[in-house]
Design an enzyme around this catalytic site. Sequence first.
Site, short mmCIF file in Angstrom:
data_model
loop_
_atom_site.label_atom_id
_atom_site.label_comp_id
_atom_site.label_asym_id
_atom_site.label_seq_id
_atom_site.Cartn_x
_atom_site.Cartn_y
_atom_site.Cartn_z
N ASN A 206 4.01 -5.71 -8.74
CA ASN A 206 3.15 -5.90 -7.72
C ASN A 206 2.43 -4.62 -7.42
O ASN A 206 2.83 -3.22 -7.91
CB ASN A 206 4.07 -6.43 -6.40
CG ASN A 206 5.08 -5.57 -5.96
OD1 ASN A 206 5.19 -4.49 -6.07
ND2 ASN A 206 6.42 -6.06 -5.64
N LYS A 208 3.13 -2.43 -4.77
CA LYS A 208 4.15 -1.47 -4.28
C LYS A 208 4.52 -0.94 -5.67
O LYS A 208 4.71 0.52 -5.83
CB LYS A 208 5.05 -2.06 -3.35
CG LYS A 208 6.23 -1.09 -3.13
CD LYS A 208 7.00 -1.62 -1.93
CE LYS A 208 8.08 -0.75 -1.49
NZ LYS A 208 9.00 -0.41 -2.70
N GLU A 209 5.20 -1.56 -6.52
CA GLU A 209 5.71 -1.30 -7.78
C GLU A 209 4.92 -0.14 -8.37
O GLU A 209 5.23 0.73 -9.14
CB GLU A 209 6.36 -2.22 -8.55
CG GLU A 209 7.37 -2.98 -7.64
CD GLU A 209 7.82 -4.32 -8.29
OE1 GLU A 209 9.06 -4.89 -8.00
OE2 GLU A 209 7.07 -4.97 -9.04
N ASP A 276 8.77 -14.08 -9.98
CA ASP A 276 9.52 -14.83 -11.17
C ASP A 276 8.65 -15.98 -11.40
O ASP A 276 8.49 -16.18 -12.72
CB ASP A 276 10.72 -15.38 -10.24
CG ASP A 276 11.81 -14.53 -10.01
OD1 ASP A 276 11.69 -13.20 -10.45
OD2 ASP A 276 12.78 -14.60 -9.27
#
Length: 337
Positions: A206, A208-209, A276
């Site tokens: 995402n 942020k990651e 997921d």
Amino acid sequence: MTLEKIHCAIESLKGHKVMIIGDLMLDHYMIGGVDRISPEAPVPVVRVESETSLLGGAGNVARNIASLGGEALLVATVGHDEAGDTLEELCNEAQLTTKLIRDPSRPTTKKTRIIASNQQVVRVDQELVRPLQDREFEELFKYLQSIINDFPVIILSDYGKGFICREFIDRFMDMIKECDRRPLVLVDPKTVNYDLYKNVDLLTPNTKEAGEGAGILVADRETVIRAGEALFERLDCKNLLITMGGDGMALFEGTESIRHIPTFARKVFDVTGAGDTVIATIALALSAGMDLLTACTLANYAAGVVVGQVGAATASSSDLNDAVDELPEPDVSIWKE
């Protein structure tokens, strides 16, 4: 991409195989109400009215694949304990094929969420973060060697619990090089393990990651592109999908082809487990022989379904067909070509 093509793609998902390797956990919920504060400490006393347990982590990824009609093989570790037995029962109920390696030296990863009046009061984690012991590690690779050629797509579901480690990745990547037909490897990354994921076929962070992996703050189209280019340089991955919540997804097929897929969510109640759902849908679509853009488009529809439900939900084929019928054709735009 016409709606007719998307409907045909949804139907073609059924029966295809995906292997999921990674961190399996038990999501345990204790639900009740609060009507007083404890006399022992200034904390609420939760009167438990119901309890439920769900597949978490890699188990939720596998559950999403099964919900879409795919054949999911889940490879993970659990302890010799009641939580491990519960996970095995839940996997059977979800009609998952499993290889659950019992490690007597570690507890099953269990997350207990205490909910009162629809608010999470506290979460209690029971876990031991470390790689498999030598005997269990050898059991894992003996099993993988026996079935690896049967699976065109493999998901590494890394929740940072130690299953996906340097020793695992090095041996796994060497093993798939020897396959009759090398499987595609998809990774839902954990920031602390980024450098383990070199040369994989698809990463699905995402924003942020992605920002943490690239070392920049991701806030808009320009910084999404910069973060993606930095991740390619760092990891030399084949493709990258950065999920942006309500802003859709950015699909990088290398650094020279970037396309934006808008979100298809009709309403958003809970984003739990959306990542997921995304990687599960993409993996199953690729196993069915679809191109990456079509796979990501289906994943965006599936994510739009699950964020409209509370808790870690799944999307079925009928859910996707309903969503496609209710929404306009996807307007995929080119960010770079």
